[in-house]
Design an enzyme around this catalytic site. Structure first.
Site, PDB file in Angstrom:
ATOM      1  N   CYS A   2     -33.217  34.096  16.133  1.00 17.21           N
ATOM      2  CA  CYS A   2     -34.660  33.980  16.175  1.00 17.21           C
ATOM      3  C   CYS A   2     -35.027  32.567  15.708  1.00 17.21           C
ATOM      4  O   CYS A   2     -34.425  32.024  14.793  1.00 17.21           O
ATOM      5  CB  CYS A   2     -35.405  34.971  15.289  1.00 17.21           C
ATOM      6  SG  CYS A   2     -35.078  36.673  15.720  1.00 17.21           S
ATOM      7  N   ARG A  28     -31.806  30.062  19.907  1.00 17.45           N
ATOM      8  CA  ARG A  28     -31.621  30.987  18.793  1.00 17.45           C
ATOM      9  C   ARG A  28     -31.925  32.440  19.168  1.00 17.45           C
ATOM     10  O   ARG A  28     -31.748  33.352  18.344  1.00 17.45           O
ATOM     11  CB  ARG A  28     -32.514  30.587  17.610  1.00 17.45           C
ATOM     12  CG  ARG A  28     -32.271  29.182  17.113  1.00 17.45           C
ATOM     13  CD  ARG A  28     -33.255  28.824  16.049  1.00 17.45           C
ATOM     14  NE  ARG A  28     -32.991  29.550  14.832  1.00 17.45           N
ATOM     15  CZ  ARG A  28     -32.174  29.143  13.863  1.00 17.45           C
ATOM     16  NH1 ARG A  28     -31.561  27.990  13.975  1.00 17.45           N
ATOM     17  NH2 ARG A  28     -31.990  29.875  12.805  1.00 17.45           N
ATOM     18  N   TRP A  75     -34.370  37.236  18.975  1.00 15.06           N
ATOM     19  CA  TRP A  75     -33.100  37.883  19.309  1.00 15.06           C
ATOM     20  C   TRP A  75     -33.161  39.230  18.609  1.00 15.06           C
ATOM     21  O   TRP A  75     -33.120  39.307  17.377  1.00 15.06           O
ATOM     22  CB  TRP A  75     -31.923  37.062  18.788  1.00 15.06           C
ATOM     23  CG  TRP A  75     -30.596  37.598  19.208  1.00 15.06           C
ATOM     24  CD1 TRP A  75     -29.945  37.377  20.384  1.00 15.06           C
ATOM     25  CD2 TRP A  75     -29.737  38.462  18.441  1.00 15.06           C
ATOM     26  NE1 TRP A  75     -28.752  38.047  20.405  1.00 15.06           N
ATOM     27  CE2 TRP A  75     -28.595  38.722  19.234  1.00 15.06           C
ATOM     28  CE3 TRP A  75     -29.827  39.061  17.183  1.00 15.06           C
ATOM     29  CZ2 TRP A  75     -27.552  39.531  18.799  1.00 15.06           C
ATOM     30  CZ3 TRP A  75     -28.783  39.868  16.747  1.00 15.06           C
ATOM     31  CH2 TRP A  75     -27.661  40.101  17.548  1.00 15.06           C
ATOM     32  N   ASN A 101     -37.505  35.400  10.749  1.00 14.84           N
ATOM     33  CA  ASN A 101     -36.123  35.269  11.210  1.00 14.84           C
ATOM     34  C   ASN A 101     -35.263  35.882  10.120  1.00 14.84           C
ATOM     35  O   ASN A 101     -35.303  35.422   8.982  1.00 14.84           O
ATOM     36  CB  ASN A 101     -35.805  33.779  11.407  1.00 14.84           C
ATOM     37  CG  ASN A 101     -34.315  33.509  11.514  1.00 14.84           C
ATOM     38  OD1 ASN A 101     -33.556  34.376  11.904  1.00 14.84           O
ATOM     39  ND2 ASN A 101     -33.903  32.306  11.169  1.00 14.84           N
ATOM     40  N   GLY A 102     -34.501  36.929  10.452  1.00 13.97           N
ATOM     41  CA  GLY A 102     -33.643  37.570   9.459  1.00 13.97           C
ATOM     42  C   GLY A 102     -33.725  39.079   9.589  1.00 13.97           C
ATOM     43  O   GLY A 102     -34.174  39.601  10.600  1.00 13.97           O
ATOM     44  N   GLU A 483      -9.545  31.292  22.851  1.00  8.19           N
ATOM     45  CA  GLU A 483     -10.827  30.608  23.022  1.00  8.19           C
ATOM     46  C   GLU A 483     -11.226  30.591  24.505  1.00  8.19           C
ATOM     47  O   GLU A 483     -12.394  30.808  24.854  1.00  8.19           O
ATOM     48  CB  GLU A 483     -10.744  29.185  22.446  1.00  8.19           C
ATOM     49  CG  GLU A 483     -11.909  28.265  22.781  1.00  8.19           C
ATOM     50  CD  GLU A 483     -13.287  28.789  22.364  1.00  8.19           C
ATOM     51  OE1 GLU A 483     -13.374  29.776  21.636  1.00  8.19           O
ATOM     52  OE2 GLU A 483     -14.288  28.195  22.837  1.00  8.19           O
ATOM     53  N   LYS A 487     -14.646  32.104  26.192  1.00  8.04           N
ATOM     54  CA  LYS A 487     -15.563  31.307  27.033  1.00  8.04           C
ATOM     55  C   LYS A 487     -15.868  32.045  28.324  1.00  8.04           C
ATOM     56  O   LYS A 487     -17.014  32.175  28.731  1.00  8.04           O
ATOM     57  CB  LYS A 487     -14.901  29.981  27.366  1.00  8.04           C
ATOM     58  CG  LYS A 487     -15.353  28.673  26.938  1.00  8.04           C
ATOM     59  CD  LYS A 487     -16.392  28.376  25.957  1.00  8.04           C
ATOM     60  CE  LYS A 487     -16.669  29.313  24.850  1.00  8.04           C
ATOM     61  NZ  LYS A 487     -16.935  28.859  23.549  1.00  8.04           N
ATOM     62  N   GLU A 490     -17.978  35.401  27.704  1.00  4.23           N
ATOM     63  CA  GLU A 490     -19.356  35.329  27.200  1.00  4.23           C
ATOM     64  C   GLU A 490     -20.338  34.783  28.219  1.00  4.23           C
ATOM     65  O   GLU A 490     -21.513  35.136  28.188  1.00  4.23           O
ATOM     66  CB  GLU A 490     -19.441  34.551  25.884  1.00  4.23           C
ATOM     67  CG  GLU A 490     -19.185  33.075  25.995  1.00  4.23           C
ATOM     68  CD  GLU A 490     -19.313  32.364  24.651  1.00  4.23           C
ATOM     69  OE1 GLU A 490     -20.129  32.767  23.829  1.00  4.23           O
ATOM     70  OE2 GLU A 490     -18.569  31.384  24.451  1.00  4.23           O
ATOM     71  N   HIS A 506       4.555  44.595  25.706  1.00  3.28           N
ATOM     72  CA  HIS A 506       4.564  45.670  24.706  1.00  3.28           C
ATOM     73  C   HIS A 506       3.385  46.617  24.883  1.00  3.28           C
ATOM     74  O   HIS A 506       2.999  47.307  23.940  1.00  3.28           O
ATOM     75  CB  HIS A 506       4.600  45.071  23.295  1.00  3.28           C
ATOM     76  CG  HIS A 506       5.852  44.295  23.036  1.00  3.28           C
ATOM     77  ND1 HIS A 506       7.089  44.888  22.907  1.00  3.28           N
ATOM     78  CD2 HIS A 506       6.079  42.963  22.942  1.00  3.28           C
ATOM     79  CE1 HIS A 506       8.008  43.963  22.718  1.00  3.28           C
ATOM     80  NE2 HIS A 506       7.416  42.778  22.739  1.00  3.28           N
ATOM     81  N   LYS A 601     -27.492  31.401  19.798  1.00  6.09           N
ATOM     82  CA  LYS A 601     -26.565  30.370  19.345  1.00  6.09           C
ATOM     83  C   LYS A 601     -26.324  30.378  17.838  1.00  6.09           C
ATOM     84  O   LYS A 601     -25.204  30.301  17.390  1.00  6.09           O
ATOM     85  CB  LYS A 601     -27.064  28.995  19.771  1.00  6.09           C
ATOM     86  CG  LYS A 601     -26.038  27.936  19.484  1.00  6.09           C
ATOM     87  CD  LYS A 601     -25.993  26.878  20.514  1.00  6.09           C
ATOM     88  CE  LYS A 601     -24.843  25.933  20.282  1.00  6.09           C
ATOM     89  NZ  LYS A 601     -23.587  26.476  20.820  1.00  6.09           N
TER      90      LYS A 601
END
Ligand code: F6R
Length: 606
Positions: A2, A28, A75, A101-102, A483, A487, A490, A506, A601
């Site tokens: 947010c 955000r 968000w 925000n939180g 990584e 990428k 997402e 395995h 982000k």
């Protein structure tokens, strides 16, 4: 998560400032947005939408204007993305407006205790807070007193950055923060508040940091900060020396591609920031001493930064001979392993604001252990709260999927590891020519970036319709595989796993079927032959294999051949084609590359 922004000024430009700020904060969170503005006559307007800032702009009309206002891009945490759940939230009598925000940990208890008779219009924790301000103001308290009383009943598990307006006091903003980031933007005839300086760089370059527990009252010409002990404090502004255009897309269609392309330049920037003309390294002696006195490094991070930590593990052990552990922040904080006698903590974080990492740093500080933050954002929370900071010098990273910050983190770790080892007289460090090697890396990255259209074609042929995929590798290539998989998943929503290639047989090899894409990363000479065997095993089961390999290990038919670089630095180069594969797969599937679904982000909630 947010983004919040607010302005109190003398001109009727609050809407433009808020919208510009929200556009800069959209990274955000981007599921809904809203603004509340008042003018000097007390005319007030609230506009909210489910969707993006562009949708909010479409809803604005010229009569909506004012000199004071607050804005929010969300968000979702509590309640689905919807207009009702979008901020600003307002109290039942329509007097108080709030953005947040939180997360408020005890919002249910507060609702039951104080607000049983109040009619709520949203499902959010935030609405409880604004209703509480009204509740306490009805007891005869001033707005500031009611705000402070509200803050006093919010429990310690909560995190917040609040901006509050009282319709009866147009021209005044109330702000408070605990754990979530918040800055005051200081202007000549206005003052503002924002989650990130980027939101107000068009208006000012001077900002004041707020610390946990601060309560602030702002007008266009005054800033009153009260700290957690109730003392009125005078905090000096700091100057942000960054051009507002550094966060623009320019001619690029997407930030992600721009940021991938910037990586060779970032490598050069890191070299010039940390290396002197003669190749000697420029890092604070006190930091080096503290690290070399430790018996174990603990790298703590989340997501892509955690993956950069995995590569850091190799670098610190091989170059500096310091045993190193890498931990996922959200796990470490609540289940701390037995620590060594003299631990040293490294926090890797592009944003410097990740709540999962911060909760570990708070504990580390309580235990009095030394710490370093490696971050892209000077003055960020993790940077302020750790003993030492090393900056990434990567420039603003806007795309939600981290690319240049990842490679910058590895490069800074390499410089640091080299210097630590050099001081200890370790042979591997002495032989590691970081200056020349970073130049070679920058050139190799450039070669990959220049070949992007070949990679675009590979993405189209191999990843355009698949539902799942694998990246495999061994040793340092396994770190890259994890990584690379993150990428791809997402931004393109292809279910992708990064796997140790020897481990496939395995169990996981059961998932390979006709046409499953398996992308093998082969840059480690010691394990190349083994990974090649694993490639044969998956081909035998129908996999559609793409090989990313170094020139010296390449074989006829390999699809992506990387220029050779120092073996310890290959992750810096092998990740570039993987980033491009992810970018083009997302673009070809028609997704919003820079703002993938469900993500944000700066992850400021635990
Ligand atoms: C993925 C990504 C995230 C972040 C993670 C930590 O592309 O960007 O996984 O790496 O949320 O964020 P920072 O580095 O800001 O602590």
């Amino acid at each position: 998560m947010c983004g919040i922004v607010g302005i109190t000024g003398k001109n009727d430009n609050a809407v433009a400032v808020l919208i510009n700020g929200l556009e800069k904060l959209e990274y955000r969170g981007y599921d809904s947005a809203g603004i509340f503005v008042t003018d000097s006559q007390g005319q007030a307007n609230l506009v909210k939408v489910k969707g993006r800032i562009a949708d909010l702009k479409d809803k604005l009309t010229p009569d909506i204007k004012g000199n004071t206002g607050i804005g929010h891009t969300r968000w979702a945490t509590h309640g689905v993305p919807s207009e009702n759940n979008a901020h600003p939230h307002y109290s039942e009598n329509g007097r108080f407006f709030l953005v947040h925000n939180g997360v408020i940990g005890n919002f249910k208890e507060l609702k039951d205790k104080y607000l049983a008779d109040v009619k709520f219009v949203s499902e959010t924790d935030t609405e409880v807070v604004v209703q509480l301000v009204e509740h306490f103001s009805n007891e005869g308290l001033t707005t500031k007193e009611a705000f402070k009383k509200t803050l006093s009943v919010i429990d310690a598990s909560s995190s917040y950055a609040f901006l509050l307006m009282d319709k009866n006091e147009p021209g005044t903003l109330y702000a408070a923060k605990s754990k979530s980031p918040l800055l005051i933007a200081v202007g000549p005839d206005f003052n503002g508040v924002c989650s990130d300086a980027m939101a107000m760089l068009k208006e000012t370059h001077d900002f004041i940091e707020l610390t946990d527990g601060d309560v602030v009252v702002l007008t266009a010409s005054s800033i009153d900060i009260e700290d957690k002990d109730g003392n009125h404090v005078d905090r000096k502004p700091f100057h942000v020396d960054q051009d507002a255009s550094a966060s623009e897309k320019g001619a690029y269609e997407h930030y992600m591609l721009k940021e991938i392309d910037e990586q060779p330049a970032v490598m050069r920037k890191i070299a010039s920031a940390y290396l002197n003309e003669d190749g000697s390294i420029n890092i604070d002696d006190a930091l080096l001493k503290a690290m070399n006195q430790s018996d174990r490094l603990y790298i703590v991070a989340a997501g892509t930064s955690y993956h950069a930590g995995l590569v850091g593990h190799e670098l610190f052990e091989k170059l500096a001979h310091i045993p190193t552990e890498v931990h996922v922040a959200s796990e470490f904080g609540y289940n701390m392993p037995l620590l060594s006698e003299k631990p040293f903590f490294i926090f890797l974080s592009q944003s410097g604001e990740t709540a999962d990492s911060r909760q570990v740093l708070v504990q580390v500080n309580e235990l009095n252990y030394p710490s370093l933050t490696i971050t892209n954002v000077a003055n960020s929370t993790l940077s302020r709260e750790a003993d030492y900071t090393l900056l990434l010098h990567a420039g603003p990273e806007i795309a939600v999927a981290s690319t240049k910050a990842y490679t910058a983190q590895i490069a800074v770790e390499a410089v640091l590891a080299k210097r630590l080892g050099e001081i200890k007289g370790i042979k591997e460090a002495a032989q590691f020519d970081i200056k020349a090697d970073l130049t070679t890396v920058a050139n190799a990255m450039q070669t990959m970036v220049d070949e992007k259209h070949d990679i675009e074609a590979l993405a189209k042929q191999n990843l355009n319709t698949t539902r799942n995929a694998f990246y495999i590798g061994r040793a340092i290539d396994y770190d890259t595989a994890i990584e690379a998989a993150l990428k791809l998943k997402e931004v393109s929503y292809v279910q992708t796993e990064g796997f140790a290639s020897g481990e496939l047989k395995h169990g996981t090899i059961a998932l390979i079927e006709e046409g499953t894409p398996v992308i093998a990363i082969i840059t480690d000479p010691k394990t190349a032959a083994h990974t090649r065997s694993n490639v044969q095993e998956v081909i035998a089961r129908g996999a559609n294999v793409i090989i990313i390999t170094s020139e010296s290990l390449a074989q006829p038919g390999d699809q992506i051949v990387l220029p050779d670089v120092n073996p310890l630095l290959t992750p810096l180069v092998s990740i570039v084609p993987a980033q491009l594969l992810a970018y083009y797969t997302s673009k070809q599937r028609g997704y919003d590359v820079d703002k993938p679904r469900n993500l944000a982000k700066s992850v400021t909630v635990e």
